[in-house]
Design a protein around this motif. Structure first.
Motif, PDB file in Angstrom:
ATOM      1  N   GLU A   1       0.845  -1.193   0.000  1.00 25.61           N
ATOM      2  CA  GLU A   1       0.000   0.000   0.000  1.00 25.61           C
ATOM      3  C   GLU A   1       0.876   1.238   0.000  1.00 25.61           C
ATOM      4  O   GLU A   1       1.819   1.338   0.761  1.00 25.61           O
ATOM      5  N   LYS A   2       0.527   2.185  -0.869  1.00 24.00           N
ATOM      6  CA  LYS A   2       1.223   3.462  -0.850  1.00 24.00           C
ATOM      7  C   LYS A   2       0.449   4.396   0.064  1.00 24.00           C
ATOM      8  O   LYS A   2      -0.767   4.457   0.015  1.00 24.00           O
ATOM      9  N   ARG A   3       1.161   5.112   0.890  1.00 22.21           N
ATOM     10  CA  ARG A   3       0.525   6.048   1.803  1.00 22.21           C
ATOM     11  C   ARG A   3       0.911   7.464   1.428  1.00 22.21           C
ATOM     12  O   ARG A   3       2.012   7.728   0.998  1.00 22.21           O
ATOM     13  N   HIS A   4      -0.019   8.326   1.579  1.00 29.02           N
ATOM     14  CA  HIS A   4       0.208   9.746   1.333  1.00 29.02           C
ATOM     15  C   HIS A   4       0.980  10.317   2.520  1.00 29.02           C
ATOM     16  O   HIS A   4       0.741   9.938   3.659  1.00 29.02           O
ATOM     17  N   PRO A   5       1.940  11.231   2.273  1.00 27.23           N
ATOM     18  CA  PRO A   5       2.721  11.800   3.388  1.00 27.23           C
ATOM     19  C   PRO A   5       1.853  12.427   4.471  1.00 27.23           C
ATOM     20  O   PRO A   5       2.208  12.394   5.641  1.00 27.23           O
ATOM     21  N   ALA A   6       0.698  12.969   4.117  1.00 25.16           N
ATOM     22  CA  ALA A   6      -0.165  13.592   5.122  1.00 25.16           C
ATOM     23  C   ALA A   6      -0.766  12.560   6.063  1.00 25.16           C
ATOM     24  O   ALA A   6      -1.225  12.892   7.147  1.00 25.16           O
ATOM     25  N   ASP A   7      -0.793  11.291   5.647  1.00 20.03           N
ATOM     26  CA  ASP A   7      -1.325  10.225   6.485  1.00 20.03           C
ATOM     27  C   ASP A   7      -0.334   9.788   7.561  1.00 20.03           C
ATOM     28  O   ASP A   7      -0.709   9.107   8.505  1.00 20.03           O
ATOM     29  N   GLN A   8       0.918  10.136   7.405  1.00 19.47           N
ATOM     30  CA  GLN A   8       1.962   9.707   8.323  1.00 19.47           C
ATOM     31  C   GLN A   8       2.058  10.682   9.490  1.00 19.47           C
ATOM     32  O   GLN A   8       1.944  11.888   9.317  1.00 19.47           O
ATOM     33  N   PRO A   9       2.273  10.177  10.692  1.00 22.41           N
ATOM     34  CA  PRO A   9       2.480  11.081  11.829  1.00 22.41           C
ATOM     35  C   PRO A   9       3.731  11.924  11.613  1.00 22.41           C
ATOM     36  O   PRO A   9       4.715  11.462  11.057  1.00 22.41           O
ATOM     37  N   SER A  10       3.657  13.154  12.005  1.00 23.07           N
ATOM     38  CA  SER A  10       4.824  14.040  11.939  1.00 23.07           C
ATOM     39  C   SER A  10       4.772  14.975  13.137  1.00 23.07           C
ATOM     40  O   SER A  10       3.792  14.996  13.880  1.00 23.07           O
ATOM     41  N   ALA A  11       5.794  15.765  13.280  1.00 19.93           N
ATOM     42  CA  ALA A  11       5.838  16.696  14.408  1.00 19.93           C
ATOM     43  C   ALA A  11       4.668  17.670  14.342  1.00 19.93           C
ATOM     44  O   ALA A  11       4.160  18.109  15.360  1.00 19.93           O
ATOM     45  N   GLY A  12       4.212  18.003  13.148  1.00 22.18           N
ATOM     46  CA  GLY A  12       3.139  18.986  13.000  1.00 22.18           C
ATOM     47  C   GLY A  12       1.750  18.441  13.246  1.00 22.18           C
ATOM     48  O   GLY A  12       0.850  19.170  13.640  1.00 22.18           O
ATOM     49  N   ASN A  13       1.535  17.132  13.021  1.00 24.71           N
ATOM     50  CA  ASN A  13       0.184  16.608  13.167  1.00 24.71           C
ATOM     51  C   ASN A  13       0.066  15.493  14.194  1.00 24.71           C
ATOM     52  O   ASN A  13      -0.983  14.892  14.339  1.00 24.71           O
ATOM     53  N   ALA A  14       1.123  15.213  14.934  1.00 31.45           N
ATOM     54  CA  ALA A  14       1.109  14.102  15.892  1.00 31.45           C
ATOM     55  C   ALA A  14       0.136  14.352  17.037  1.00 31.45           C
ATOM     56  O   ALA A  14      -0.446  13.418  17.576  1.00 31.45           O
ATOM     57  N   ALA A  15      -0.059  15.604  17.440  1.00 31.37           N
ATOM     58  CA  ALA A  15      -0.919  15.910  18.578  1.00 31.37           C
ATOM     59  C   ALA A  15      -2.387  16.027  18.191  1.00 31.37           C
ATOM     60  O   ALA A  15      -3.239  16.164  19.053  1.00 31.37           O
ATOM     61  N   ILE A  16      -2.706  15.999  16.914  1.00 32.67           N
ATOM     62  CA  ILE A  16      -4.087  16.149  16.474  1.00 32.67           C
ATOM     63  C   ILE A  16      -4.819  14.826  16.656  1.00 32.67           C
ATOM     64  O   ILE A  16      -4.398  13.795  16.146  1.00 32.67           O
ATOM     65  N   GLU A  17      -5.911  14.882  17.390  1.00 30.92           N
ATOM     66  CA  GLU A  17      -6.704  13.677  17.613  1.00 30.92           C
ATOM     67  C   GLU A  17      -7.788  13.585  16.547  1.00 30.92           C
ATOM     68  O   GLU A  17      -8.313  14.602  16.099  1.00 30.92           O
ATOM     69  N   PRO A  18      -8.137  12.372  16.139  1.00 34.40           N
ATOM     70  CA  PRO A  18      -9.209  12.242  15.154  1.00 34.40           C
ATOM     71  C   PRO A  18     -10.527  12.754  15.726  1.00 34.40           C
ATOM     72  O   PRO A  18     -10.783  12.644  16.920  1.00 34.40           O
ATOM     73  N   LEU A  19     -11.353  13.335  14.855  1.00 33.22           N
ATOM     74  CA  LEU A  19     -12.645  13.853  15.278  1.00 33.22           C
ATOM     75  C   LEU A  19     -13.623  12.706  15.485  1.00 33.22           C
ATOM     76  O   LEU A  19     -13.642  11.741  14.719  1.00 33.22           O
ATOM     77  N   ALA A  20     -14.414  12.834  16.505  1.00 28.16           N
ATOM     78  CA  ALA A  20     -15.470  11.844  16.735  1.00 28.16           C
ATOM     79  C   ALA A  20     -16.585  12.081  15.704  1.00 28.16           C
ATOM     80  O   ALA A  20     -16.807  13.213  15.280  1.00 28.16           O
ATOM     81  N   PRO A  21     -17.261  11.032  15.293  1.00 26.56           N
ATOM     82  CA  PRO A  21     -18.353  11.220  14.335  1.00 26.56           C
ATOM     83  C   PRO A  21     -19.459  12.078  14.949  1.00 26.56           C
ATOM     84  O   PRO A  21     -19.654  12.100  16.156  1.00 26.56           O
ATOM     85  N   PHE A  22     -20.146  12.793  14.084  1.00 26.31           N
ATOM     86  CA  PHE A  22     -21.250  13.632  14.530  1.00 26.31           C
ATOM     87  C   PHE A  22     -22.457  12.777  14.881  1.00 26.31           C
ATOM     88  O   PHE A  22     -22.682  11.724  14.284  1.00 26.31           O
ATOM     89  N   GLY A  23     -23.260  13.261  15.798  1.00 25.88           N
ATOM     90  CA  GLY A  23     -24.560  12.656  16.040  1.00 25.88           C
ATOM     91  C   GLY A  23     -25.523  13.118  14.953  1.00 25.88           C
ATOM     92  O   GLY A  23     -25.253  14.072  14.225  1.00 25.88           O
ATOM     93  N   ARG A  24     -26.646  12.456  14.812  1.00 24.61           N
ATOM     94  CA  ARG A  24     -27.616  12.769  13.756  1.00 24.61           C
ATOM     95  C   ARG A  24     -28.087  14.223  13.824  1.00 24.61           C
ATOM     96  O   ARG A  24     -28.114  14.916  12.819  1.00 24.61           O
ATOM     97  N   GLN A  25     -28.447  14.710  15.006  1.00 25.92           N
ATOM     98  CA  GLN A  25     -28.959  16.081  15.116  1.00 25.92           C
ATOM     99  C   GLN A  25     -27.888  17.109  14.766  1.00 25.92           C
ATOM    100  O   GLN A  25     -28.162  18.079  14.065  1.00 25.92           O
ATOM    101  N   GLU A  26     -26.675  16.897  15.241  1.00 26.19           N
ATOM    102  CA  GLU A  26     -25.588  17.834  14.948  1.00 26.19           C
ATOM    103  C   GLU A  26     -25.259  17.829  13.455  1.00 26.19           C
ATOM    104  O   GLU A  26     -25.088  18.882  12.842  1.00 26.19           O
TER     105      GLU A  26
END
Length: 110
Positions: A3-28
């Motif tokens: 599998e080829k991965r895009h560089p933005a998919d790899q952890p780096s110093a700039g994005n390592a602290a960013i947590e994935p967003l939780a999915p929205f609820g239906r109303q939101e």
């Protein structure tokens, strides 16, 4: 399988602290979609032909403003017209018999 991965998919110093967003609820999610649709909706207007000096008027066409263009259809539904701006359509609905065309914008009723 390699599998080829895009560089933005790899952890780096700039994005390592960013947590994935939780999915929205239906109303939101529904609320966000309502806002999105409201912000991107075309504006609706009528081309009104005024007859005489405040004597009578008729809706000659309905129009939608879209990104970079305007689409119109005559009130009878017979003809369609694409122009750059709503104002540029007025010349097609004014005539020498004394009728004057103008735009009347439909108000937001929500």
């Amino acid at each position: 399988m390699n599998e080829k991965r895009h560089p933005a998919d790899q952890p780096s110093a700039g994005n390592a602290a960013i947590e994935p967003l939780a999915p929205f609820g239906r109303q939101e999610f529904d609320s966000l979609m309502q806002d999105f649709v409201r912000e991107t909706a075309p504006r609706v207007f009528a081309v009104v032909q005024e007859l005489g000096d405040c004597e009578d008027a008729v809706v000659a066409a309905w129009g939608l403003t879209l990104e970079g263009r305007t689409e119109l259809v005559t009130a009878e539904g017979i003809s369609r017209l694409s122009v750059r701006t709503p104002e540029s359509a007025l010349r097609f609905f004014s005539d020498s018999s004394g009728s004057r065309a103008r735009l009347v914008w439909l108000l937001d009723l929500s």
